[in-house]
Write a protein that holds these residues in place. Structure first.
Motif, PDB file in Angstrom:
ATOM      1  N   LYS A  81       0.812  -1.218   0.000  1.00  0.00           N
ATOM      2  CA  LYS A  81       0.000   0.000   0.000  1.00  0.00           C
ATOM      3  C   LYS A  81       0.847   1.272   0.000  1.00  0.00           C
ATOM      4  N   ARG A  82       2.144   1.120   0.165  1.00  0.00           N
ATOM      5  CA  ARG A  82       3.025   2.286   0.216  1.00  0.00           C
ATOM      6  C   ARG A  82       3.999   2.258  -0.950  1.00  0.00           C
ATOM      7  N   SER A  83       4.127   3.383  -1.596  1.00  0.00           N
ATOM      8  CA  SER A  83       5.098   3.518  -2.681  1.00  0.00           C
ATOM      9  C   SER A  83       6.294   4.312  -2.167  1.00  0.00           C
ATOM     10  N   ILE A  84       7.346   4.291  -2.951  1.00  0.00           N
ATOM     11  CA  ILE A  84       8.514   5.101  -2.615  1.00  0.00           C
ATOM     12  C   ILE A  84       8.120   6.580  -2.602  1.00  0.00           C
ATOM     13  N   ARG A  85       7.292   6.992  -3.525  1.00  0.00           N
ATOM     14  CA  ARG A  85       6.860   8.396  -3.546  1.00  0.00           C
ATOM     15  C   ARG A  85       6.063   8.746  -2.297  1.00  0.00           C
ATOM     16  N   SER A  86       5.165   7.853  -1.860  1.00  0.00           N
ATOM     17  CA  SER A  86       4.377   8.166  -0.657  1.00  0.00           C
ATOM     18  C   SER A  86       5.266   8.232   0.582  1.00  0.00           C
ATOM     19  N   LEU A  87       6.301   7.416   0.631  1.00  0.00           N
ATOM     20  CA  LEU A  87       7.248   7.506   1.744  1.00  0.00           C
ATOM     21  C   LEU A  87       8.015   8.825   1.692  1.00  0.00           C
ATOM     22  N   ALA A  88       8.366   9.249   0.493  1.00  0.00           N
ATOM     23  CA  ALA A  88       9.119  10.499   0.337  1.00  0.00           C
ATOM     24  C   ALA A  88       8.308  11.679   0.851  1.00  0.00           C
ATOM     25  N   ARG A  89       7.013  11.601   0.759  1.00  0.00           N
ATOM     26  CA  ARG A  89       6.158  12.696   1.242  1.00  0.00           C
ATOM     27  C   ARG A  89       6.090  12.738   2.755  1.00  0.00           C
ATOM     28  N   ASP A  90       6.550  11.681   3.425  1.00  0.00           N
ATOM     29  CA  ASP A  90       6.505  11.627   4.892  1.00  0.00           C
ATOM     30  C   ASP A  90       7.554  12.501   5.558  1.00  0.00           C
ATOM     31  N   PHE A  91       8.508  12.996   4.799  1.00  0.00           N
ATOM     32  CA  PHE A  91       9.547  13.829   5.391  1.00  0.00           C
ATOM     33  C   PHE A  91      10.067  14.802   4.359  1.00  0.00           C
ATOM     34  N   VAL A  92      10.717  15.812   4.811  1.00  0.00           N
ATOM     35  CA  VAL A  92      11.299  16.808   3.917  1.00  0.00           C
ATOM     36  C   VAL A  92      12.643  16.291   3.451  1.00  0.00           C
ATOM     37  N   GLN A  93      12.833  16.237   2.165  1.00  0.00           N
ATOM     38  CA  GLN A  93      14.120  15.798   1.612  1.00  0.00           C
ATOM     39  C   GLN A  93      15.043  16.980   1.433  1.00  0.00           C
ATOM     40  N   VAL A  94      16.308  16.715   1.630  1.00  0.00           N
ATOM     41  CA  VAL A  94      17.326  17.758   1.446  1.00  0.00           C
ATOM     42  C   VAL A  94      17.843  17.707   0.032  1.00  0.00           C
TER      43      VAL A  94
END
Length: 141
Positions: free
Chosen positions: A128-141
């Motif tokens: 149910k989780r994609s790499i993109r949805s995980l990326a939205r869980d935190f601010v990337q530098v």
């Protein structure tokens, strides 16, 4: 007892690559990934062929080479990554129970069904989780 970190490192690498792709950088080298993961590039180079074989990444040689995503991060599920890098079942079986002990004789059978159910639920959650949805869980530098 520590768990296997292959999935965590693979997801970390893919999140990094998603961030790079969002900024127009198509490739990431094992050195760049290793610096972000805080590990040796050899660890990354040993892991990446599993992601290449699964069709998640491509490995390009040359001065502008490295690893690149073969599909969008929204299309890559954590379950797909897990299946690519898993080195066995999620839960290990008891290697040598005593067959003369009533517990030893039955422990594997008693746990097998429970382990299968748990692994099914974990993979459903990962799916149910994609790499993109995980990326939205935190601010990337």
């Amino acid at each position: 007892m520590s768990g296997n970190s292959r999935l965590s490192i693979a997801v970390h690498a893919l999140l990094l690559m998603e961030g790079c792709a969002a900024r127009g950088k198509t490739h990431a080298t094992s050195e760049e990934i290793a610096a972000s993961v805080n590990t040796n590039p050899v660890v990354v180079r040993r892991l990446m062929p599993s992601l290449v074989a699964a069709g998640i990444l491509a490995a390009d040689r040359g001065p502008h080479g490295g690893y690149r995503l073969l599909k969008s991060a929204a299309q890559i599920s954590v379950a797909e990554v897990y299946r690519a890098v898993a080195e066995g079942p999620l839960f290990g079986r008891h290697p040598t129970p005593n067959p003369n002990c009533p517990v030893g004789r039955g422990v594997d059978e008693a746990l097998s069904s429970l382990y299968e159910q748990a692994e099914t639920r974990v993979l459903e959650a990962f799916g149910k989780r994609s790499i993109r949805s995980l990326a939205r869980d935190f601010v990337q530098v």
